[in-house]
Design an enzyme around this catalytic site. Sequence first.
Site, short mmCIF file in Angstrom:
data_model
loop_
_atom_site.label_atom_id
_atom_site.label_comp_id
_atom_site.label_asym_id
_atom_site.label_seq_id
_atom_site.Cartn_x
_atom_site.Cartn_y
_atom_site.Cartn_z
N HIS A 33 -1.42 3.11 13.62
CA HIS A 33 -1.29 2.90 12.17
C HIS A 33 -1.00 4.18 11.40
O HIS A 33 -1.09 4.16 10.16
CB HIS A 33 -2.55 2.27 11.59
CG HIS A 33 -2.85 0.91 12.10
ND1 HIS A 33 -2.46 -0.24 11.45
CD2 HIS A 33 -3.49 0.50 13.22
CE1 HIS A 33 -2.88 -1.30 12.14
NE2 HIS A 33 -3.50 -0.88 13.22
N LYS A 63 -4.12 1.46 -4.16
CA LYS A 63 -4.22 1.84 -2.75
C LYS A 63 -5.18 2.99 -2.67
O LYS A 63 -5.57 3.55 -3.70
CB LYS A 63 -2.85 2.25 -2.20
CG LYS A 63 -2.12 3.25 -3.11
CD LYS A 63 -0.72 3.59 -2.63
CE LYS A 63 0.30 2.54 -2.97
NZ LYS A 63 0.86 1.86 -1.80
N ARG A 64 -5.59 3.39 -1.44
CA ARG A 64 -6.45 4.56 -1.34
C ARG A 64 -5.78 5.77 -2.01
O ARG A 64 -4.56 5.89 -2.01
CB ARG A 64 -6.75 4.88 0.14
CG ARG A 64 -7.68 3.87 0.78
CD ARG A 64 -9.03 3.84 0.07
NE ARG A 64 -9.78 5.05 0.33
CZ ARG A 64 -10.70 5.19 1.28
NH1 ARG A 64 -11.00 4.17 2.06
NH2 ARG A 64 -11.32 6.34 1.46
N LYS A 85 0.39 9.46 -0.57
CA LYS A 85 0.76 8.26 -1.34
C LYS A 85 1.27 8.63 -2.73
O LYS A 85 1.83 7.80 -3.45
CB LYS A 85 -0.42 7.29 -1.42
CG LYS A 85 -0.84 6.73 -0.06
CD LYS A 85 -2.06 5.84 -0.19
CE LYS A 85 -2.63 5.38 1.15
NZ LYS A 85 -1.87 4.25 1.76
N THR A 87 0.87 -2.63 2.99
CA THR A 87 0.75 -4.09 2.94
C THR A 87 0.56 -4.56 1.51
O THR A 87 0.89 -5.69 1.17
CB THR A 87 -0.42 -4.57 3.81
OG1 THR A 87 -1.55 -3.72 3.57
CG2 THR A 87 -0.08 -4.54 5.28
N LYS A 108 1.99 -7.89 -0.82
CA LYS A 108 1.22 -8.78 -1.70
C LYS A 108 1.83 -8.80 -3.09
O LYS A 108 1.96 -9.86 -3.73
CB LYS A 108 -0.24 -8.31 -1.78
CG LYS A 108 -0.98 -8.40 -0.45
CD LYS A 108 -2.26 -7.56 -0.42
CE LYS A 108 -2.68 -7.34 1.04
NZ LYS A 108 -3.72 -6.31 1.20
C1 26Q Z 1 -10.99 8.23 11.33
C2 26Q Z 1 -11.92 9.10 11.82
C3 26Q Z 1 -13.21 9.12 11.34
C4 26Q Z 1 -13.56 8.24 10.35
C5 26Q Z 1 -12.63 7.35 9.86
C6 26Q Z 1 -11.34 7.33 10.35
C7 26Q Z 1 -10.35 6.39 9.81
C8 26Q Z 1 -10.72 5.19 9.23
C9 26Q Z 1 -9.79 4.33 8.71
C10 26Q Z 1 -8.99 6.68 9.86
C11 26Q Z 1 -8.05 5.80 9.34
C12 26Q Z 1 -8.45 4.61 8.76
C13 26Q Z 1 -7.52 3.66 8.16
C14 26Q Z 1 -6.21 3.76 8.21
C15 26Q Z 1 -5.32 2.80 7.54
O1 26Q Z 1 -5.77 1.95 6.78
N1 26Q Z 1 -4.02 2.89 7.77
C16 26Q Z 1 -3.08 1.99 7.13
O2 26Q Z 1 -2.88 0.86 7.97
C17 26Q Z 1 -2.09 -0.12 7.33
C18 26Q Z 1 -2.04 -1.33 8.24
O3 26Q Z 1 -1.20 -1.08 9.32
C19 26Q Z 1 -0.71 0.41 7.00
O4 26Q Z 1 -0.03 -0.57 6.26
C20 26Q Z 1 -0.81 1.69 6.19
O5 26Q Z 1 0.48 2.26 6.03
C21 26Q Z 1 -1.74 2.68 6.89
O6 26Q Z 1 -1.93 3.83 6.08
#
Ligand code: 26Q
Length: 837
Positions: A377, A568-569, A574, A676, A680
């Site tokens: 991702h 979004k985050r 972004k 995503t 929406k």
């Molecule tokens: C990693 C290490 C330690 C703690 C947390 C994490 C962590 C947690 C969540 C790293 C990444 C995430 C989330 C990532 C994420 O949401 N990525 C998004 O995924 C979507 C679904 O595929 C995509 O549409 C987005 O482009 C992407 O940013």
Amino acid sequence: MVDNLQDTNGKGDLELLHSDSAPMTADGLLSDITHYFYRTLGRRTVRTRQPFLYQALALAVRDRLLERRNQTRTAVQSGRHRRTCYLSLEFLMGRLLRNSLQSLALEDEAAEALNALGLALEEVSEQEHDAGLGNGGLGRLAACFLDSCATLRLPVLGYGIRYQYGMFRQELENGAQREAPDAWLREGYPWEVQRIELSQRIRFGGRTVVHTRSDGTLSYEWVDTAEVLAVPYDIPVPGFENNIVNTLRLWSAVAPDELDLDDFNAGGYAGAVAAKNAAERITMVLYPNATTENGQELRLQQQYFLASASLQDTLRRWREEAAADMTQFADRHCFQLNDTHPAVAVAELMRLLVDDVELSWDQAWDITTRTMAYTNHTLLPEALEQWPVAMFGRLLPRLLDIIYEINRRLLEEIEQRWPGDEARKQRMSLISSDYSPMLRMAHLAIVGSYSVNGVAALHSELLKKGLFKDFAALWPEKFTNKTNGVTQRRWLGACNPALAELLNSVIGRGWMTDLPQLAGLKAKAGNPAFQHQWMEVKQANKRRLAAEILRRTGEEIDPQALFDVQVKRIHEYKRQLLNLLHVLHLYDRLCRGDGEGLVKRVVIIGGKAAPGYVMAKHIIEAIVQVGSVINSDPAIDERLKLVFFPDYNVSAMEVICPAADLSAQISTAGKEASGTGNMKLMMNGALTIGTLDGANVEILEAVGKDNFFLFGLTVEEVMQQRGQYNPKAIIEQDSDLKRVLAMLADESIRGDKADAFNSVIHAITTPGDPWMTAADFRSFVDAQQAVEAAYLDPQGWAEKSILNCASAGQFSADRTIAEYNRDIWRLEPVTLAGEGS
Ligand code: 26Q
């Protein structure tokens, strides 16, 4: 009847006593609601805005779900179905009441039952706390996928963690983010059923002891470990109007009951009981994603806890169903890894098969590499997970042994293919040898999986050409693309009932399970009467959002204005900052009297910053501060507003996306894997202003360039500029941008937020800014100018809005899941008893 119970053979003996199913009528619901309210919950008086009536209704609905879940399980077991286990550290489920009622086709009945009690369904639904067990896109994708799997009748089991505290609540204090705990379980969670009898033991620490068997082979024992119990809680996942109900199984950590009091001699009995905390900490809180959170030991414990509990649960079920015959196991299972977060499952499955089931290495590796599949991702190298080998070895020594052996064999394979290419071995090794050795989880996931996929066409291409180039050269057949999608049942049907109604009246309701049917709208896009109806719906949704913004922020906004939305985050890539620069530019124009013909606009930005991500928090402060200046400036006569929408989450998006006119998808090209939210918003008739990044590329392709506002550098241009990017020269040549930067430095705008604004200025002007914000300023402003022109033509805008919705067909998670199933999972749809085949 009761006497006969012991005689009934086999499974489901109590089902015989309970053969009459719960009634699917308003009366039936009402009698169950009152039962749960008075008896189970022990409450007497019905008041509005109290959680107990919601809970009573949820319990009544859950009965109907569990009945169907049992039938689904029976069908899956008797049909000897191959299953997929979707392993994810995150499931951002949001609220479940509306979704469950929709799936069971019980919305009208529930509304009628509540009416009899003097309450509205809308009001009661509002009492539900979001299940916010995820950060953002990746977690919500998992939730959309579960919805589509059940709707497509696929036997897919979600495995995750039951965090006591989900994604933090965002509060604003003096314009800055403050995190508050999300105690989502406090009032009890009516959708879950604890399955304590299915608990699993998870071990940590200790060391490996090697034994020699009588036949001379070696066996491995993991000894002196500390144990934690994983207790599962099941949440039903219904398909849309098909009586299929799958399961989301979430694990909770509990200390084992046996306390060794000698271990706790200092504290005695009470101290020993209190020490249970150490174990239970594992599932206490969801990590908010941030590179600064990388490498935390507790996070690795969470990952292993999920992987081990889920795999042991799967092997337990397999033993029950297939005795001990492992020859069929790989044909009947798939484990889909949602990013590298659960990738330790590769090593854990090897451990379970080699140490516990006592298969040979080759047999175990064959099973592992025929069942594991990995979804990536992110392209950001800093977001790739790595664990210090020393820490990993302390916590999971037996798994580290196994990973070394996997790596030894990998390096051998590379040597065979590219003899003597040491550089390549270093690049591909599971262990990096830079300064202190790190375990590369993405490499482990790729080596252990038969399938690796990205989440949008561009992203998957970039993986093959960049990050995973060496692996794509070795195993080209593993790599595929699966462009993300979202469930239209929540993101159109449920959150935008007025638009759903309008769609139904024109193209029927087939789009609920076949989104490409939206294309039927195209014929109507130029029809003035239909355009009028379309914009009436949008207008009503904008009034609803305006009311919500007033409630949350105290800010009044005009529903007639253009709603320009970026939710979004908060992350530098972004580029919420690019949005802010544009807002300042518009404000500048209004202030200097160059606002002739400017469209009245409300810019809405929402999102959470990771608690440790200082720059992201500064960005929020800057947005809130600029908003307070603009929104209170009488000189601009409310022609521009900037609103920061606090505590953005799934339920917030359900109010926001139906009301958006413009969807801002403005990441630096090559950085957003898919997105995503873009889908929406498009589905709900927003036009996109966006870069050629992630799934934007496919959105543009689907809707056509006349209905999309494209701007910005391409991936190739971004790569060309790297190393020589000089924002100062760009600013010098662009008087508008120069003025905006001066505004950022101006006391009257930055107020008492000097730190935040200085970081913002620094981020934009620093040579080699990786996000190249200044580089895209001019083309963004031009694209926004084109938005203005388009919005000034209401009919033309309505037509584009309709065409965006009409072109969203391919962005259903149903399409995505059908592709996962066709190319990776190969599951048969489930037929329930009595349905015929
Ligand atoms: C990693 C290490 C330690 C703690 C947390 C994490 C962590 C947690 C969540 C790293 C990444 C995430 C989330 C990532 C994420 O949401 N990525 C998004 O995924 C979507 C679904 O595929 C995509 O549409 C987005 O482009 C992407 O940013």
